[in-house]
Design a protein around this motif. Structure first.
Motif, PDB file in Angstrom:
ATOM      1  N   ARG A  81       0.797  -1.353   0.001  1.00  0.00           N
ATOM      2  CA  ARG A  81      -0.108   0.013  -0.026  1.00  0.00           C
ATOM      3  C   ARG A  81       0.821   1.260  -0.016  1.00  0.00           C
ATOM      4  NH1 ARG A  81      -2.185  -2.751   4.024  1.00  0.00           N
ATOM      5  NH2 ARG A  81      -1.383  -1.313   5.619  1.00  0.00           N
ATOM      6  N   ARG A 135       0.972   9.637   0.661  1.00  0.00           N
ATOM      7  CA  ARG A 135       0.325   8.565   1.280  1.00  0.00           C
ATOM      8  C   ARG A 135       0.733   8.118   2.671  1.00  0.00           C
ATOM      9  NH1 ARG A 135       1.993   6.507  -3.423  1.00  0.00           N
ATOM     10  NH2 ARG A 135       3.703   5.134  -2.617  1.00  0.00           N
ATOM     11  N   GLU A 166      -1.401  10.785   4.415  1.00  0.00           N
ATOM     12  CA  GLU A 166      -2.701  10.276   4.481  1.00  0.00           C
ATOM     13  C   GLU A 166      -3.096   9.082   5.366  1.00  0.00           C
ATOM     14  OE1 GLU A 166      -5.335   8.107   1.264  1.00  0.00           O
ATOM     15  OE2 GLU A 166      -4.218   9.606   0.519  1.00  0.00           O
ATOM     16  N   HIS A 167      -1.987   8.337   5.745  1.00  0.00           N
ATOM     17  CA  HIS A 167      -2.251   7.196   6.415  1.00  0.00           C
ATOM     18  C   HIS A 167      -1.892   7.391   7.958  1.00  0.00           C
ATOM     19  CE1 HIS A 167      -3.152   5.216   2.793  1.00  0.00           C
ATOM     20  NE2 HIS A 167      -3.907   4.307   3.569  1.00  0.00           N
TER      21      HIS A 167
END
Length: 142
Positions: free
Chosen positions: A27, A100, A103-104
């Motif tokens: 991911r 990313r 975002e996480h």
């Protein structure tokens, strides 16, 4: 630069849950998971993720650390993570990874500059941890 016959084949990271770790690397970094189904079925001792055509990261469960004393002198190192693994990305992929991770809500360092590595000085780099606490450095070269 001379043609050097040695290449990095793989790095082994100790992880609590290899399937979870593989999912994180897929991911966050877009690394292709390998042998997940085989690991889940008990047919492989651990899965891996592909970094490049010739390099992978093995995600070894901590339960395998008990086997390391079989290698003379390795008992004290079994289960201990390496200082960090550094992955080189394109500038666009570097920026996308940082987005990313943000975002996480994955904690990371500020961006460093001119860090020396295998290809000379990288204009930007930063560090973050995977779910098992292994430190990963991301960088890009011009």
């Amino acid at each position: 630069m001379t043609n050097h016959p040695v290449r990095l084949d793989h790095v082994v990271l100790w992880v609590a849950d290899p399937a979870v770790a593989a999912g994180f690397y897929e991911r966050m970094l877009g690394l292709e998971p390998l042998r997940i189904a085989e690991f889940t079925a008990g047919e492989a001792p651990f899965p891996s993720v592909r970094v490049s055509e010739e390099t992978i990261i093995d995600l070894a469960p901590l339960t395998l650390a008990e086997r390391m004393p079989a290698l003379h002198g390795a008992a004290d190192s079994a289960g201990h993570p390496v200082n960090h693994v550094c992955l080189s990305l394109s500038a666009d992929a570097f920026d996308a990874l940082r987005a990313r991770l943000t975002e996480h809500a994955v904690p990371m360092t500020d961006i460093g500059q001119n860090s020396f590595g295998a290809r000379g000085k990288a204009p930007r780099n930063f560090y973050f941890r995977d779910p098992d606490g292994n430190v990963i450095e991301a960088r890009h070269y011009d």
